[in-house]
Design an enzyme around this catalytic site. Sequence first.
Site, PDB file in Angstrom:
ATOM      1  N   HIS A  13      92.121 -23.506 -21.958  1.00 54.72           N
ATOM      2  CA  HIS A  13      91.493 -22.368 -22.674  1.00 54.72           C
ATOM      3  C   HIS A  13      92.585 -21.512 -23.285  1.00 54.72           C
ATOM      4  O   HIS A  13      93.317 -20.819 -22.577  1.00 54.72           O
ATOM      5  CB  HIS A  13      90.639 -21.523 -21.717  1.00 54.72           C
ATOM      6  N   HIS A  15      93.973 -19.140 -26.975  1.00 50.84           N
ATOM      7  CA  HIS A  15      93.813 -18.563 -28.320  1.00 50.84           C
ATOM      8  C   HIS A  15      95.132 -18.701 -29.072  1.00 50.84           C
ATOM      9  O   HIS A  15      96.139 -18.116 -28.655  1.00 50.84           O
ATOM     10  CB  HIS A  15      93.408 -17.088 -28.222  1.00 50.84           C
ATOM     11  N   LEU A  16      95.117 -19.450 -30.162  1.00 55.67           N
ATOM     12  CA  LEU A  16      96.350 -19.685 -30.928  1.00 55.67           C
ATOM     13  C   LEU A  16      96.418 -18.873 -32.213  1.00 55.67           C
ATOM     14  O   LEU A  16      97.448 -18.885 -32.882  1.00 55.67           O
ATOM     15  CB  LEU A  16      96.488 -21.178 -31.264  1.00 55.67           C
ATOM     16  N   ARG A  17      95.301 -18.197 -32.591  1.00 57.40           N
ATOM     17  CA  ARG A  17      95.268 -17.434 -33.844  1.00 57.40           C
ATOM     18  C   ARG A  17      95.579 -18.362 -35.027  1.00 57.40           C
ATOM     19  O   ARG A  17      95.393 -19.554 -34.941  1.00 57.40           O
ATOM     20  CB  ARG A  17      96.220 -16.230 -33.791  1.00 57.40           C
ATOM     21  N   ASN A  41      87.488 -18.633 -32.052  1.00 59.45           N
ATOM     22  CA  ASN A  41      87.083 -17.275 -32.471  1.00 59.45           C
ATOM     23  C   ASN A  41      88.035 -16.681 -33.501  1.00 59.45           C
ATOM     24  O   ASN A  41      88.569 -15.589 -33.332  1.00 59.45           O
ATOM     25  CB  ASN A  41      86.928 -16.351 -31.245  1.00 59.45           C
ATOM     26  N   LYS A  99      81.775 -24.062 -28.067  1.00 58.94           N
ATOM     27  CA  LYS A  99      81.998 -22.811 -27.342  1.00 58.94           C
ATOM     28  C   LYS A  99      80.849 -21.841 -27.555  1.00 58.94           C
ATOM     29  O   LYS A  99      80.496 -21.513 -28.688  1.00 58.94           O
ATOM     30  CB  LYS A  99      83.313 -22.186 -27.838  1.00 58.94           C
ATOM     31  N   HIS A 136      81.685 -18.421 -22.513  1.00 59.79           N
ATOM     32  CA  HIS A 136      82.125 -17.074 -22.124  1.00 59.79           C
ATOM     33  C   HIS A 136      80.946 -16.456 -21.370  1.00 59.79           C
ATOM     34  O   HIS A 136      79.958 -16.070 -21.979  1.00 59.79           O
ATOM     35  CB  HIS A 136      82.507 -16.235 -23.352  1.00 59.79           C
ATOM     36  N   HIS A 174      87.282 -18.839 -17.844  1.00 68.13           N
ATOM     37  CA  HIS A 174      87.964 -17.651 -17.314  1.00 68.13           C
ATOM     38  C   HIS A 174      87.104 -16.867 -16.310  1.00 68.13           C
ATOM     39  O   HIS A 174      86.795 -15.698 -16.518  1.00 68.13           O
ATOM     40  CB  HIS A 174      88.453 -16.722 -18.433  1.00 68.13           C
ATOM     41  N   LEU A 219      88.973  -9.321 -21.555  1.00 75.04           N
ATOM     42  CA  LEU A 219      87.579  -9.621 -21.231  1.00 75.04           C
ATOM     43  C   LEU A 219      87.457 -11.072 -20.778  1.00 75.04           C
ATOM     44  O   LEU A 219      88.065 -11.942 -21.405  1.00 75.04           O
ATOM     45  CB  LEU A 219      86.680  -9.373 -22.447  1.00 75.04           C
ATOM     46  N   ASP A 249      93.665 -18.506 -21.170  1.00 70.84           N
ATOM     47  CA  ASP A 249      93.048 -17.472 -22.007  1.00 70.84           C
ATOM     48  C   ASP A 249      94.114 -16.534 -22.581  1.00 70.84           C
ATOM     49  O   ASP A 249      93.848 -15.352 -22.816  1.00 70.84           O
ATOM     50  CB  ASP A 249      91.991 -16.674 -21.237  1.00 70.84           C
ATOM     51  N   HIS A 253      97.546 -10.018 -29.168  1.00 71.42           N
ATOM     52  CA  HIS A 253      97.213  -8.988 -30.162  1.00 71.42           C
ATOM     53  C   HIS A 253      98.493  -8.218 -30.471  1.00 71.42           C
ATOM     54  O   HIS A 253      99.356  -8.069 -29.601  1.00 71.42           O
ATOM     55  CB  HIS A 253      96.173  -8.005 -29.605  1.00 71.42           C
ATOM     56  N   ALA A 265      90.887  -6.276 -26.640  1.00 71.09           N
ATOM     57  CA  ALA A 265      90.983  -6.970 -25.350  1.00 71.09           C
ATOM     58  C   ALA A 265      91.829  -8.221 -25.513  1.00 71.09           C
ATOM     59  O   ALA A 265      91.704  -8.936 -26.501  1.00 71.09           O
ATOM     60  CB  ALA A 265      89.579  -7.354 -24.870  1.00 71.09           C
TER      61      ALA A 265
HETATM   62  N1  OTD Z   1      89.241 -12.345 -23.894  1.00 74.57           N
HETATM   63  N2  OTD Z   1      90.514 -11.515 -25.643  1.00 74.57           N
HETATM   64  C1  OTD Z   1      90.178 -12.572 -26.446  1.00 74.57           C
HETATM   65  C2  OTD Z   1      89.391 -13.548 -25.987  1.00 74.57           C
HETATM   66  C3  OTD Z   1      89.161 -13.607 -24.550  1.00 74.57           C
HETATM   67  O1  OTD Z   1      86.942 -13.806 -23.831  1.00 74.57           O
HETATM   68  C4  OTD Z   1      87.962 -14.381 -24.150  1.00 74.57           C
HETATM   69  O2  OTD Z   1      88.059 -15.616 -24.165  1.00 74.57           O
HETATM   70  C5  OTD Z   1      90.738 -12.604 -27.799  1.00 74.57           C
HETATM   71  O3  OTD Z   1      91.495 -11.690 -28.109  1.00 74.57           O
HETATM   72  O4  OTD Z   1      90.466 -13.563 -28.554  1.00 74.57           O
HETATM   73  C6  OTD Z   1      90.012 -11.390 -24.398  1.00 74.57           C
HETATM   74  O5  OTD Z   1      90.256 -10.382 -23.713  1.00 74.57           O
HETATM   75 ZN    ZN Z   2      89.462 -16.804 -24.395  1.00 75.86          ZN
HETATM   76 ZN    ZN Z   3      85.902 -15.526 -23.331  1.00 75.52          ZN
END
Ligand code: OTD
Ligand code: ZN
Ligand code: ZN
Length: 344
Positions: A13, A15-17, A41, A99, A136, A174, A219, A249, A253, A265
Amino acid sequence: MDRLTITQPDDWHLHLRDGDRLISVIADTAARFGRAVVMPNLKPPVVSVAMALAYRERILAARPAGSGFDPLMTLYLTADTTPAQIQQVAATPEIIGVKLYPAGATTNSEAGVTSLDALAPVFEAMAEHAVPLLIHGESIDPADDVFDREARFVDGALTRLRARHGALKIVLEHITTADAVAWVNETGPLTAATITAHHLLLNRNAIFNGGLRPHHYCLPVLKRERHREALVQAATSAANTGKFFLGTDSAPHSIAAKHSACGCAGIYTAHAAIELYAEVFEDAGALDRLEAFASFHGPAFYGLPRNRATLTLVREPWTVPDTLSFGDELLVPLRAGERVRWRV
Ligand code: OTD
Ligand code: ZN
Ligand code: ZN
């Protein structure tokens, strides 16, 4: 033990942006993990097979020279997702799952789902084609206490979903509560969960330690100590025969986005991910079980081979930089300016 060699781990899990930001963060993950499940996302969200494959090409191009890092792509489920798209996903090995974001539950989840019932035909297609659903798991009723949203979701929507779609493969992402641990343990072999390093290391006091700590805000939000302990137990005990595996996760940011009247978050851990998990397992007296959690259970659940390469951790404390570059901005990584006990 001062040296630990394990099968190369994967991050289930991440996030690579995108763009310059992707180029800034990907080396941290590629230096540690063979594969990672890449979250969809983005803005706009990755809602089609074509978008996921195009994103995958951008990730491959952003890898450091010589890296064999393999991104496993996901599709962002919306009210418009169709069973035909699920068939397409099933025929696309580069895409590993779909997802589910309850609308508004987390960063860039506005395009997410408000009614699970309406998506029953999509879930049936996923079960039929063995496409996993990554969730999620938080309720989105604004009246629900933010610390209770995972338990609410597990008790309510998730329990109903599991009952209605018994053949669906589900990864509860997560997890942060003892409630989620219990639910995953009770719900049979088609249910598993990822656990982050930060939810294993920190409880909710970390958000308020001497003042408001935006770099500990994520989150689902950090929970009470008893929940952290339940997560450590789930991840590190001998009873973890496959349901709980590694998913960082890591969610970068910019400092500007975090230091704000309405801060984003997300906690960045990719710079020290496996090292932080090693601390957790060492403190639990379970370093010998790190490999199963990090390198075996994930591929087993997803039906993929284990990595063939190995990774060696040495006990050699180092200090995390105060900031790391993030596109043309900076981010603050977890443990900034503090020590991490293990080094890759
Ligand atoms: N939680 N921030 C992000 C995603 C996760 O819920 C998540 O998977 C994000 O910035 O993409 C976060 O706090
Ligand atoms: Zn995430
Ligand atoms: Zn999430």
